[in-house]
Write an enzyme that holds these catalytic residues in place. Structure first.
Site, PDB file in Angstrom:
ATOM      1  N   ALA A 122      -8.243 -79.223  -4.812  1.00 12.75           N
ATOM      2  CA  ALA A 122      -9.390 -79.111  -5.252  1.00 12.75           C
ATOM      3  C   ALA A 122     -10.192 -80.258  -5.199  1.00 12.75           C
ATOM      4  CB  ALA A 122      -9.805 -78.131  -6.437  1.00 12.75           C
TER       5      ALA A 122
ATOM      6  N   GLU B 118      -1.625 -76.874 -13.013  1.00  9.86           N
ATOM      7  CA  GLU B 118      -0.220 -77.125 -13.671  1.00  9.86           C
ATOM      8  C   GLU B 118      -0.729 -76.851 -15.043  1.00  9.86           C
ATOM      9  OE1 GLU B 118       1.921 -78.143 -11.030  1.00  9.86           O
ATOM     10  OE2 GLU B 118       0.406 -78.189  -9.860  1.00  9.86           O
TER      11      GLU B 118
END
Lengths: 174, 753, 338
Positions: B515, B711
């Site tokens: 992103a 994550e």
């Protein structure tokens, strides 16, 4: 058999299925599962293969209105049945209320288990046995989601149940 | 320019959502149709040894079978290791399917049947008979500890533990409070819901279009071209939709090789889709044994941190993670020793799985911190606040931002942490012992080199393209939002084209960088479009822009306007008409700022709070409530961002309570190679999860100010669960997964009274 | 999967004749387990006899308050049948503890009886397994045996029967109706499945050519004091590590009649009628429950990976009896153990 014998040398059976409202007469090998029939010859690839052994629910479709794992169904054994797949529920332009709710509640990430989740959820609503958040969770446990969208899936289903005039959480409290 | 939220930052529904919910999104195995050949691989059933004989006669005579490939008839491919190394290859020798008679791991593909139908390929594959000379397998990391080594060639320099600082051993010896514990994690398997598959469409003129399950279409394309000596101009790899990957799709998998091999050899289109069983033989989060020693003074200030990790790798590659370095930067401490070793096992090469290294290492550190909190006798959150690091001591760099304190504060408040009683076994609900635990999460925030193209048409429609991937992460939507905002058009007028190797260069989708990286490239391309528009506008007769610079104009509602007065402007249609063009297309490119990296470093942080209930008599654990507070910079889309965190939390619950590859070490074989017996969380295992994004401004981490979120959601979750189980039961369970039997068999800690 | 011939039986007689005529023939109901085993290359029927058209779906009232459940009644149909819920809530609960809604919609009553073990080695044709290939050896002994048997195992096989439904049927003393080449016969549920002994390839006592046509349940006094308690690796959609079906007929705080059957611990639903009889007349209290658990598990033996099942089963039996005695059966939706 000799080398190079085509598959067509093996016996086939004639069956008829109503798939998403269309009657189909098919000549198939008896070992073809409903899942492989849908994804292969029927080119209805919206139904997914996640394990092929009834362990994930990604292949869930509605057979005569009931949610079932398509991977463990020999197509020949359901001759005459009515099948509804994700493609039969709605299209991107004309979504089923459950499909809309999944989009709105971000009830998926990768989207791979989604067709199975939605067919399962539509089956769940029709069964009418989910009246609380805990019941939604338990009765959706046959559909694994590795992206972990479970809470959003429950939100989406709850939303649809609410729309249908069932207020699951209140009912459970009473 | 992006300080005002118009589209970026809104909780928009995924733009690819309608396709996904209607079964219209096509994944790798959904392509093809009539006339495809189907391949089905045969996995080895020993973990190490040699193939003596492969008997394929029966299978070849199975109706519908076209050809069976083994190491004895595999078409020629590249010889040099270099050609087999993909963009994220590891030190060592990459695996080559069907290369020779050598078996390196359980489940290694040793043959492939190609047939007219999926059924014929699958059924014939079961008739391939193999004779092996099996050798004694070594698959138990615990037993290989004495054979550990420091990897001679680091995977990445940043993974190498820093030199020790201060006098960790001495400080540990002298400290009033100390703990030293060993933590074990069994191997975990990614198991995305989509089976790995490659559909190779072979065309007569030598062109190949390959629909591959991968986290990087260009990585797959380059691998195929290198291995088979193909012209990159003639190979297109597409991964428009990827059914989850979590790291398993970073490197090309054997089905890609096998499908391309057969397509080239047979000059026909071929599809190879794995079985779920094969998904256990691809790669895995490696089994890890860690020891963490912490010492503190009477106020709980850290005096010494020592962390060692031993991880499994394969015989042929040195897979490495950053497991221990986190312990040198998470908290302020002047005496630190970190070390890392590998042990070779007869297994497939481990691979990155959601938050590789941190999910393992930060988890051990955070379990150790909880133990220390109880040793010192202070609240676990308070212990962390007292050791709050304001600088990365490993690299002696400044953080670009670190709103972790807000995560602790807001997370604790939402969770109701101040209602917690300190003593273990002090909270109950009926038959359940109730426990509250918490942990910190840390992950690197980086951007990778990325490119993108943006096209704006005279009718106000925009198109974004890049070879980025959306593996469920929301890439389609976020890139669309960035372009919509920068070009001043509605999101519905933006088309996003990704998942195609012929599009602008993008690295693999991993490490939470997509992103921020691709988003910034789209931003750069959109800015370039605006600048070109300005140039054209200035050439128009009576142009209102005069000497206006690039920074003084903006695109809004289909017009190029002056920042200071939106009344002054020209519609983009008029500008393009005047310039005689129907669209403007520009390229954007970003790369990490090397100058800035000399002084600054960026991390994403979180504080995760977990409630567990454990049946006192039966030891059944349940995670009943989770609050994850995340400092991830600017949140581009709160809806999809929240989903990323939810997903990380769920996978963290799986890591804590469920997931475990069960290996029969006599044979070196994974025995629960299915998802009925390899448990991952089902719906019933997941109750309430709340996600908070704390305010964090960061003008250095990326041009968009965003950090990655893929994550961070998982990191610390397993530690928080374990810590909560301790709080509930008084039992420290340092071996994941924490199953009923471990809870029943573990004794309560005596020192906690 | 291997090619097979496919026929549809129109009558039970057809099915029995087809089954008896060909040793390679197997009956196909839902296929939930059989198709799975065929795909894993564990089962290789040469002929499939589809019995889905047989009139065996009905659930009928029997004189005396009993029920006769046709072999093709789906797990869902049985679990949600109002009569089953009222008269045999233990059975309903056990069924709902197993598998998933979509599997229960498909899976049949007869098929549930005939489902095969989930032993890792049985399911992997590349490993020795006496059940799959008699004489090849048992890989689970000394291997990965977390999910294996602690009761009634032999040195040939330590597999367990995976059903939840059968555990309740064993506890309730169901009767299995069987049709075969020699006509009809009844068999007690507790005699239907067998221990592995020297013939682990035989899961049950059906003779060649026989098929299950129905399950019969007599009227009973267990509708109030019962429970099905299932412990597993996750909270739903997982096979039992240990499960307990408990039912007590209590009068004035004393046990009149007692049933305890265990799942996940043996080659068949484990029930010890002698032990049950010993506790009749005892007070329905903690000491008695512990005594029952001790008695049931007296001969339990671990295999290493499953040693934990012995203390777990002991605690689970006590807890289940407590739930049953207090009239608070485990609700399968509720994940807290009640």
């Amino acid at each position: 058999m000799d080398k190079g014998t085509p598959s067509s040398a093996l016996p086939t059976c004639a069956i008829s299925l109503n798939i998403n409202g269309t009657n189909r007469v098919l000549d198939i090998h008896p070992w073809v599962t409903l899942l492989d029939l849908l994804r292969g010859p029927m080119e209805l690839t919206g139904t997914k293969k996640g394990c092929d052994h009834g362990q994930c629910g990604a292949c869930t479709v509605l057979i005569d209105g009931e949610r079932v794992n398509a991977c463990l169904k020999l197509a020949v054994s359901i001759d005459g049945a009515e099948i509804t797949t994700i493609e039969g529920l709605g299209t991107p332009q004309d979504m089923h209320p459950m499909q809309k709710a999944f989009v709105e509640h971000d009830a998926f990430q990768c989207g791979y288990c989604t067709a199975g989740q939605i067919c399962s959820a539509v089956g769940l609503v029709a069964e009418g046995r989910a009246h609380s958040r805990a019941e939604i969770r338990e009765l959706m446990s046959g559909n694994l989601c590795r992206c972990g969208a479970y809470t959003n899936i429950a939100d989406a289903i709850e939303h649809v149940l609410d729309q249908e005039g069932v207020t699951p959480l209140r009912e459970a409290a009473e | 320019m992006l300080n005002e939220t118009k589209v970026v930052g809104l909780p928009l529904s995924r733009i690819d959502g309608p396709l996904k919910v209607s079964g219209s999104a096509k994944y790798a195995a959904d392509h093809g149709g009539h006339g495809m050949l189907h391949g089905y691989a045969v996995p080895a059933t020993v973990a190490t040894g040699r193939i003596v004989e492969i008997e394929t006669g029966l299978a070849e005579r199975f109706p519908g079978v076209i050809k069976i490939y083994t190491h004895e008839n595999r078409p020629r491919t590249a010889k040099d290791d270099d050609k087999w190394k993909d963009a994220v290859a590891l030190p060592g020798h990459p695996f080559r399917p069907l290369e020779n008679d050598r078996i390196l791991y359980d489940g290694q593909p040793i043959a492939m049947v190609v047939a007219e139908s999926f059924e014929a390929a699958r059924d014939a594959a079961s008739l391939v008979r193999v004779r092996y000379v099996a050798e004694e397998p070594h698959t138990d990391l615990g037993r290989e500890q004495t054979r550990s080594y420091v990897p001679p060639q680091p995977r990445r320099e940043e993974f190498v533990p820093p030199e020790p600082r201060g006098d960790p051993q001495g400080a540990f010896g002298d400290a009033p409070f100390k703990i030293s514990s060993e933590y074990r994690l069994e191997g975990e398997y990614h198991n995305p819901m989509e089976l790995f598959a490659s559909t190779v469409l072979w065309e007569k003129d030598g062109f190949l279009t390959i629909h591959d399950k991968t986290q990087g279409s260009q990585n797959s394309r380059d691998y195929v071209c290198n291995v088979f000596g193909l012209d990159p101009e003639k190979v297109t790899v597409k991964n428009s939709f990827v059914g989850g990957a979590f790291g398993s799709g970073l490197r090309p998998k054997h089905q890609l090789f096998l499908a391309v091999m057969a397509a080239l050899d047979l000059k026909q289109s071929v599809k190879v889709e794995m079985s779920r069983r094969e998904m256990f033989y691809l790669t895995w989060r490696p089994a890890t044994i860690q020891t963490v020693s912490l010492a503190a003074d009477r106020e709980g200030r850290l005096l010494s941190v020592m962390h060692h990790a031993l991880q499994a790798t394969s015989r042929y590659e040195d897979y490495q993670e950053n497991v221990v370095n986190w312990s040198g930067l998470a908290y302020k401490c002047d005496n630190v020793r970190l070390s890392y070793g590998l042990a070779e096992l007869d297994v497939s090469t481990p691979g990155d799985m959601r938050a590789p290294g941190a999910a393992t290492g930060v988890t051990a550190l955070e379990m150790a911190m909880d133990e220390l909190a109880y040793e010192v006798g202070i609240d676990p959150v308070e212990l962390r606040l007292r050791n709050f690091a304001t600088r990365d001591q490993n690299q002696d760099k400044q953080f670009t931002s670190k709103a972790l304190d807000a995560c602790y504060r807001e997370g604790a408040a939402r969770f109701g942490w101040d209602g917690r009683s300190f003593a273990p076994r002090s909270m109950r609900d009926g038959n359940d012992l109730v426990g509250w635990g918490m942990a910190t999460g840390i992950w690197e925030a980086t951007i990778m080199p990325a490119e993108a193209k943006v096209r704006l048409s005279a009718d106000g429609k925009a198109a974004v393209s890049a070879a980025a991937s959306d593996i469920g992460t929301g890439t389609y939507t976020v890139l669309g939002q960035v372009a919509a905002e920068a070009l001043g058009v509605p999101i519905d007028d933006v088309t996003v084209l990704i998942g195609d190797s012929s599009l602008p260069k993008t690295g693999v989708e991993g490490g939470s960088w997509t992103a921020a990286s691709s988003g910034s490239a789209v931003q750069a391309a959109s800015d370039a479009v605006r600048n070109t528009l300005l140039k054209h506008a200035k050439s128009m007769p009576n142009s209102p822009f005069g000497q206006a610079s690039q920074d003084e104009v903006t695109l809004a509602e289909g017009r190029l306007v002056l920042d200071r007065n939106h009344q002054v402007g020209v519609s983009i249609g008029d500008i393009m008409d005047a310039a005689g063009v129907s669209f403007i297309e520009e390229h954007g490119k970003v790369a990490p700022d090397q100058e800035q990296a000399k002084k600054f470093i960026s991390y994403t942080h979180s504080a995760v709070f977990v409630e567990v209930k454990v049946d006192e008599e039966l030891g059944v654990p349940r995670v009943t409530r989770v609050v994850s507070a995340v400092a991830g910079g600017r949140v581009l889309n709160p809806k999809t961002a929240r989903s990323q965190i939810l997903g990380g939390v769920v996978m963290g619950v799986g890591m804590a309570l469920h997931e475990e590859g069960m290996v029969d070490h006599r044979t070196g074989r994974i025995m629960n190679h299915n998802i009925a017996e390899y448990h991952m969380p089902a719906h019933a295992d997941v109750e309430d999860i709340e996600v908070i994004f704390v305010h964090e401004e960061d003008d250095k981490v990326s041009p968009l100010g965003a950090k990655g979120l893929g994550e961070i959601g998982i990191i610390g979750v397993a530690a928080a669960v374990s810590n909560a189980i301790f709080h509930a039961t008084g039992k420290r369970i340092r071996h994941f997964p924490i199953t009923i039997d471990k809870i029943l068999e573990t004794s309560e800690e005596v020192r906690c009274s | 999967m291997r090619p097979f011939s496919y026929t549809r039986a129109e009558t039970v007689q057809d099915a029995v004749i087809a089954l008896a005529a060909d040793p390679g023939a197997q009956l196909l109901a839902s296929g939930t387990n059989l198709v799975d085993l065929m795909k894993y290359d564990v089962a290789h029927p040469t002929a499939i006899v589809d019995i889905n058209r047989l009139p065996l779906k009905e659930i009928e009232d029997l004189p005396g308050g009993g029920l006769r459940i046709g072999a093709l009644a789906s797990n869902s149909a049985v679990a949600y049948d109002r009569r089953v819920q009222e008269r045999y809530p233990l059975l309903s609960s056990a069924i709902l503890a197993g598998a998933s809604p979509q599997l229960r919609n498909a899976a049949t009553t007869g098929g549930n009886l005939l489902q095969r073990t989930r032993c890792f080695y049985f399911y992997d044709p590349s490993t020795p397994c006496n059940k799959r290939e008699p004489g090849s050896g048992c890989s689970a002994i000394g291997g990965t045996n977390r999910i294996h048997a602690i009761l009634g195992a032999s040195d040939k096989c330590i597999a367990t029967h995976p059903s939840d439904m059968c555990v309740a049927l064993a506890a309730l003393g169901a009767t299995v109706e069987i049709e075969g080449p020699d006509g009809r016969r009844d068999l007690a549920m507790t005699d239907f499945h067998r221990l592995p002994g020297d013939q682990p390839e035989r899961d049950n006592t059906l003779a060649p050519g026989e098929m299950v046509t129905a399950i019969r349940l007599e009227g009973n006094h267990f509708a109030r004091h019962h429970t099905y308690l299932k412990l597993r690796g996750r909270l739903s959609y997982a096979f039992a590590l240990v499960s307990v079906a408990a039912a007590i007929d209590i009068a004035d705080g004393e046990i009149v009649d007692l049933r305890v059957a265990l799942g996940g611990v043996a080659h068949k639903p484990w029930r010890d009628t002698l032990a049950e009889a010993e506790f009749a007349g005892q007070p329905a209290d903690e000491a008695t429950f512990r005594g029952i658990a001790g008695r049931l598990l007296a001969a339990a033996k671990g295999q290493g990976g499953n040693d934990f099942k012995i203390p777990l089963a002991e605690k689970a039996i006590v807890r289940a009896l407590r739930q049953a005695a207090s009239g608070t059966p485990q609700d399968q939706v509720v994940k807290a153990v009640q």
